[in-house]
Design an enzyme around this catalytic site. Structure first.
Site, short mmCIF file in Angstrom:
data_model
loop_
_atom_site.label_atom_id
_atom_site.label_comp_id
_atom_site.label_asym_id
_atom_site.label_seq_id
_atom_site.Cartn_x
_atom_site.Cartn_y
_atom_site.Cartn_z
N GLY A 173 0.79 -1.24 0.00
CA GLY A 173 0.00 0.00 0.00
C GLY A 173 0.81 1.28 0.00
N MET A 222 -3.93 -6.76 -7.52
CA MET A 222 -3.37 -7.80 -8.38
C MET A 222 -4.43 -8.68 -9.04
SD MET A 222 -0.41 -6.75 -8.10
CE MET A 222 0.45 -7.95 -9.12
N ASN A 239 -5.50 3.03 -13.05
CA ASN A 239 -4.52 2.07 -12.54
C ASN A 239 -3.14 2.66 -12.70
OD1 ASN A 239 -3.52 -0.59 -11.67
ND2 ASN A 239 -2.81 -0.81 -13.78
N HIS A 280 0.86 1.53 -13.19
CA HIS A 280 1.62 0.37 -13.62
C HIS A 280 3.11 0.72 -13.68
CE1 HIS A 280 2.41 -3.42 -15.62
NE2 HIS A 280 3.14 -2.76 -16.50
#
Length: 205
Positions: A13, A91, A108, A110
């Site tokens: 996190g 995930m 998201n 990445h």
């Protein structure tokens, strides 16, 4: 008006922490109302507790399908009036149960310069391939594996002798800068999605 955010995470996190701190410190017109996690032992839950943020924890194996637990999550999001979903180290692929109601409102982060090195282990993939520059990408989620429209990217140089750990430290530092910046743009209504193309309006317009 304050934008209400749900952060989805599966692990430590650190991106949640960076975003929560930036919202508190920098006056981003947003609030993290909920952390959603699929691993009851994940450290992100401790981080959420330290910020006084509610959590929704589920075990995928307790549900007959991915769609079933996402339907339960959607109920929780609707109940709280969540405006934006931030996938930050979550995930699991997201199905149409969440993508359809939140398309254009789910992002998201990445750890690679998409479309290069999608999926898991983006940092390791970049090292193994021998690229000289990698980085991080924030994109809208479309249900594919890191295939959604790209909002912003930040480059990170690969240095001679880098290990996965040394490169990861710099990639994660870039993530912690880029994610709050993009959330600010969205909260301020400056991001426009048109097909695959995303434009960000300047602050002074």
């Amino acid at each position: 008006m304050t934008m209400r955010i749900a952060v989805f995470a599966s692990g430590s996190g650190s991106n949640f922490q960076a975003l929560a701190e930036a919202i508190r410190r920098d006056g981003i017109p947003a609030a993290i109302d909920l952390v959603i996690c699929d691993k009851p032992s994940a450290y992100v839950l401790e981080r959420a507790k330290s910020f006084g943020i509610d959590t929704f924890v589920f075990r995928p194996k307790d549900y007959p399908s991915r769609e079933a637990y996402e339907a339960k999550i959607l109920e929780e999001l609707n109940r709280r009036g969540i405006d934006l979903i931030v996938l930050a180290g979550y995930m699991r692929l997201v199905t149409s149960v969440l993508v359809e109601p939140y398309y254009g409102r789910m992002i998201n982060i990445h750890p690679a310069l998409l479309p290069a090195f999608p999926g898991t282990n983006g940092i390791r993939q970049a090292l193994d391939y021998g690229v000289k520059i990698t980085g991080v990408t924030v994109h809208f989620v479309d249900g594919g594996m890191d295939t959604g429209p790209i909002i912003a990217q930040q480059a990170v140089e690969v240095e001679p002798g880098d290990t996965e750990e040394t490169l990861a430290a710099r990639v994660h530092a870039a993530e912690h800068q880029l994610l709050p910046r993009v959330v600010r743009w969205i909260a301020e209504g400056r991001v426009r999605l048109d097909g695959r193309h995303v434009t960000v309006r300047d602050e002074d317009h």
